[in-house]
Design a protein around this motif. Sequence first.
Motif, short mmCIF file in Angstrom:
data_model
loop_
_atom_site.label_atom_id
_atom_site.label_comp_id
_atom_site.label_asym_id
_atom_site.label_seq_id
_atom_site.Cartn_x
_atom_site.Cartn_y
_atom_site.Cartn_z
N LEU A 198 1.32 -1.44 -0.65
CA LEU A 198 -0.14 0.17 0.41
C LEU A 198 1.05 1.10 0.07
O LEU A 198 0.83 2.39 -0.72
CB LEU A 198 -0.78 0.33 1.28
CG LEU A 198 -2.24 -1.28 1.31
CD1 LEU A 198 -3.05 -0.76 2.95
CD2 LEU A 198 -2.93 -0.41 0.01
N LEU A 255 0.75 3.06 -3.42
CA LEU A 255 -0.48 4.24 -3.83
C LEU A 255 0.72 5.41 -2.89
O LEU A 255 0.16 6.38 -2.79
CB LEU A 255 -1.37 3.58 -3.11
CG LEU A 255 -2.51 3.07 -3.67
CD1 LEU A 255 -2.76 2.39 -2.52
CD2 LEU A 255 -2.70 3.27 -5.04
N LYS A 256 2.07 5.28 -3.11
CA LYS A 256 2.34 6.77 -1.91
C LYS A 256 1.93 7.67 -0.85
O LYS A 256 1.29 8.43 -0.82
CB LYS A 256 2.42 7.24 -2.99
CG LYS A 256 3.85 6.89 -4.58
CD LYS A 256 4.15 8.16 -4.85
CE LYS A 256 5.04 7.71 -6.52
NZ LYS A 256 5.42 6.40 -6.41
N LEU A 257 1.77 6.18 0.06
CA LEU A 257 0.26 6.38 1.11
C LEU A 257 1.57 6.83 2.43
O LEU A 257 2.46 6.66 2.28
CB LEU A 257 -0.34 5.27 1.10
CG LEU A 257 -2.14 4.72 0.41
CD1 LEU A 257 -1.99 3.87 0.71
CD2 LEU A 257 -2.52 6.30 0.38
N ALA A 284 0.24 6.17 8.19
CA ALA A 284 -1.52 5.36 8.45
C ALA A 284 -0.69 4.78 8.30
O ALA A 284 -2.24 4.08 9.07
CB ALA A 284 -1.74 7.06 7.36
N VAL A 285 -0.94 4.03 7.45
CA VAL A 285 -1.02 2.71 6.36
C VAL A 285 -1.33 1.86 8.33
O VAL A 285 -1.64 1.06 8.05
CB VAL A 285 0.10 2.20 5.17
CG1 VAL A 285 0.49 0.55 5.06
CG2 VAL A 285 -0.70 2.85 4.26
N ILE A 298 -9.00 10.54 13.25
CA ILE A 298 -7.94 10.01 11.78
C ILE A 298 -8.39 9.43 10.73
O ILE A 298 -8.84 10.26 10.11
CB ILE A 298 -6.78 9.60 12.30
CG1 ILE A 298 -6.11 10.75 13.01
CG2 ILE A 298 -6.15 9.66 10.84
CD1 ILE A 298 -4.42 10.24 13.87
N LEU A 335 -3.53 13.95 3.66
CA LEU A 335 -2.48 13.28 4.75
C LEU A 335 -1.40 14.28 4.32
O LEU A 335 -0.10 14.54 5.64
CB LEU A 335 -2.58 11.74 4.98
CG LEU A 335 -3.46 11.06 6.43
CD1 LEU A 335 -3.22 9.82 5.98
CD2 LEU A 335 -3.50 11.66 7.58
N LEU A 375 -10.19 2.81 7.67
CA LEU A 375 -9.46 3.70 7.24
C LEU A 375 -8.14 3.12 6.26
O LEU A 375 -7.55 4.40 5.44
CB LEU A 375 -8.36 3.67 9.04
CG LEU A 375 -7.16 4.45 8.88
CD1 LEU A 375 -7.25 5.61 8.66
CD2 LEU A 375 -6.13 4.36 10.21
N LEU A 376 -7.47 1.99 6.09
CA LEU A 376 -6.78 1.84 5.47
C LEU A 376 -7.74 2.01 3.54
O LEU A 376 -7.30 2.23 2.67
CB LEU A 376 -6.25 -0.01 5.17
CG LEU A 376 -5.10 -0.82 6.25
CD1 LEU A 376 -5.50 -1.51 6.15
CD2 LEU A 376 -4.27 0.28 6.00
N ILE A 390 -7.36 5.92 2.85
CA ILE A 390 -6.32 6.60 2.49
C ILE A 390 -5.84 5.38 1.52
O ILE A 390 -5.50 6.73 0.51
CB ILE A 390 -5.22 6.49 3.87
CG1 ILE A 390 -5.07 4.41 4.00
CG2 ILE A 390 -5.96 6.93 4.85
CD1 ILE A 390 -3.76 4.76 4.60
N SER A 391 -6.14 4.41 0.40
CA SER A 391 -5.82 4.26 -0.44
C SER A 391 -6.54 4.65 -1.48
O SER A 391 -6.17 4.50 -2.56
CB SER A 391 -6.17 2.52 -0.36
OG SER A 391 -5.58 1.81 0.15
N GLY A 395 -4.97 8.32 -2.33
CA GLY A 395 -3.92 8.07 -2.57
C GLY A 395 -4.18 7.92 -4.26
O GLY A 395 -3.09 8.21 -5.17
N ILE A 396 -4.51 7.32 -4.63
CA ILE A 396 -5.54 6.60 -6.05
C ILE A 396 -5.87 7.47 -6.54
O ILE A 396 -5.68 8.54 -8.12
CB ILE A 396 -6.44 6.16 -5.88
CG1 ILE A 396 -6.04 4.66 -5.80
CG2 ILE A 396 -7.14 5.71 -7.23
CD1 ILE A 396 -7.29 3.52 -5.42
N ARG A 443 -5.42 10.67 -5.80
CA ARG A 443 -3.88 11.42 -5.70
C ARG A 443 -3.27 11.02 -7.00
O ARG A 443 -2.44 11.89 -8.35
CB ARG A 443 -2.56 11.90 -5.15
CG ARG A 443 -2.91 12.74 -4.12
CD ARG A 443 -2.04 12.83 -2.37
NE ARG A 443 -1.70 11.97 -1.77
CZ ARG A 443 -0.87 10.99 -1.27
NH1 ARG A 443 0.41 11.38 -1.43
NH2 ARG A 443 -1.42 9.92 -0.33
N ARG A 444 -3.11 10.35 -7.37
CA ARG A 444 -1.69 9.74 -8.46
C ARG A 444 -2.63 9.33 -9.42
O ARG A 444 -1.90 10.30 -10.74
CB ARG A 444 -2.06 7.72 -8.20
CG ARG A 444 -1.08 7.64 -7.36
CD ARG A 444 -1.05 6.08 -7.98
NE ARG A 444 -0.05 5.56 -8.87
CZ ARG A 444 0.23 4.81 -9.89
NH1 ARG A 444 -0.24 3.37 -8.96
NH2 ARG A 444 1.03 4.13 -10.23
#
Lengths: 358, 344
Positions: free
Chosen positions: A140, A144-146, A150-151, B276, B286, B328-329, B332-333, B336-337, B339-340
Amino acid sequence: MSTLLAQNPGRQREAKASRTRRLPIQGQQLALVVLIALLAAVFTTQSPEFLSVASIENLLRSASMFGIVGLGLTIVVISTGSIGGIDLSVGSMMALGGAIGAGLLGTAFGAANPVQLPAALSMLIALVVTAALGALSGLLISLLKLAPFAVTLGMMSVARGLTYLVIAWAIGSSNTAGVTFSDPLFDVFGLGMVGPIPTITVLFLVLAALIAFVLKATTFGRSLFVLGGNAENARLAGINVRRTIIIVFALSGLLAGLGGLILTGRLSSASPLAATGYELEVIMVAVIGGTSLAGGRGSILGTVLAAILVSEIDTGLDMMNVDSFYQYLVKGTILVVAVVLDKAYQARSSRKLVQQSA
Amino acid sequence: MSSTAQLDRQVVEAPKRGLARLNIQLENIASGIVLVLLVIVLGAVSPAFLSFSNFLDIARVVAITGIIAVGMTLVIITGGIDLSVGSTVGLVGAVTASLVAGSVSDNALVSGVKLPVPLAVLVGLAVGALIGLINGLIITRTKIEPFMATLGTMIFVKGLLYLYTGGYPITFDPMPHGYAFLGQGAMFGVPTPVVFFAVAVAVLWWLSRRMSVGRAIYAIGGNPEAARLSGLKVDRTKVFVYTLLGLLAGLAGIILTSRQASADTVIGTGFELIAISGVVIGGTSLTGGRGSVIGSLIGVFIVGVIQNALNLFGASTQIQYVVTGLVLLLAISLDGIARRRRRT
């Protein structure tokens, strides 16, 4: 460490150029040794049993447990510090590793025991699961550059929840009692000795030496420092960043799982609340050992010494009957001081770089 | 040289700002749609879910962590994080409870001084704000990573909580009416905690969208160097948002001890994770610079609705742990997606 550098001709130039940078690290390790000796003196005057064989053995076992998990975290921080690399899930991973190892044994007292596996196999499964969850964190983070914290914060509660589930499954009820059992292989962790030294301490030192060798003398190990210094440089240098990040987090999960098996072996029980808050102890071990949270800098010797120091503080304060609340305060303070020192060091070395380039 | 380049980039990027703002709106809509869908699906599966009393229940549960989450939103928009809020909830709850007349504890260290309820609450809020202020000062003065610094204060404050209570719970015999009102009372049929939450959302929304400090918060998170060069008081703004969060965490602690009619060392543990999660699910990034208070309002309700549904379906607390972590995972995933995709 310096002799190792001298034997390696390819690295001599770098060693010379960075002598000023390396000295403080040695200084820090020296400081750790002095601090360990000083504290031993203080604790001994306060309670003479501190230097007894039983107390030292207990200290070594505790240091080995935190140290083994700390080795994994040290690698994570060295190699991913530039992207804020940290693994907050190690405490929960320890609990999960212990729960799986103990739960699959099927010898728990007064429990449902749905399966019965040989101890070696249940331990192996525990390690595979924690390594796989660590690899998932790494996936992850890299894909996904997280933000790693947090991960791994999410993974921390996932692993803790799985720990509850595994134990509820093993004892056949959902109360929060643990799995209590007795097993000769697990007893090795709690009681085993090689000569005068606890077996797990030997295991810890062998692992530390192995990892130190990999970090210093293999291409993969060197690439971890490059990656930790600057991820973009690492990518341009042809390092497979994604795979490396997955490997280091998997390794951290694996070593945390091993630490959890050791904890479970020492207690002869696995509790859903086991190792709560241990991530802080483990982070302390890495940071006090001189591993920079900014990445790219750290030493295994430092981690070994810091594991001894932290366990010495725990054992000593316990023997002096200092309440656990003060222990919290002492540890919080030490952690903050170590991080501030690291910051000051970073600021100084970056100033030096500016002076050199000017 | 590099700083002018950064400024140039900032200028070039300026027109994109409007677009970026549109994106925030779109994310709010997305999490809003998720919430509505969740409510429809759960309502179809379990009629008990759609009852008015159940909604009030969800709101009452969400209010306490929600008050923390809206404060956390501003901290995260500046590019920071605060892991110490759970400990702050516990300490402020214990300090305030101990100062209220009628509170009892077996520990000698707990305050023998009793104050009128409003004064006790003020002292509690001041303690919360002080912890936040210390967080802000450590982070801005020493440049320690915020999560590391607040991890330190998290243990430290937890230690103070143990020290103050001696590990004994503080209970009430009896609880003064004024204090009970904070967590158990209602105004015009709406539970008091929900009113506090609504006020906190309104104030922080106003602060972040309509006041200059709000623009500074977004600018700092987007590009701290550019914010500094354009004359914004970066450090002062950061200290302000951490102090505000400490204050809000303290408020949550006071409401919680009033609601539970006791304070102990476990109260507030893990609240940082829930807060959070809510903030991130609400679309706040984040990495800083992007997010909104309203998004967090939706985010905490998504977490609250999921937990409520798990309760209704009789799921054990163990599974709730796993689900909270997974949500939560997932959140944030998705961030992330998103943002990409924006980058490419």
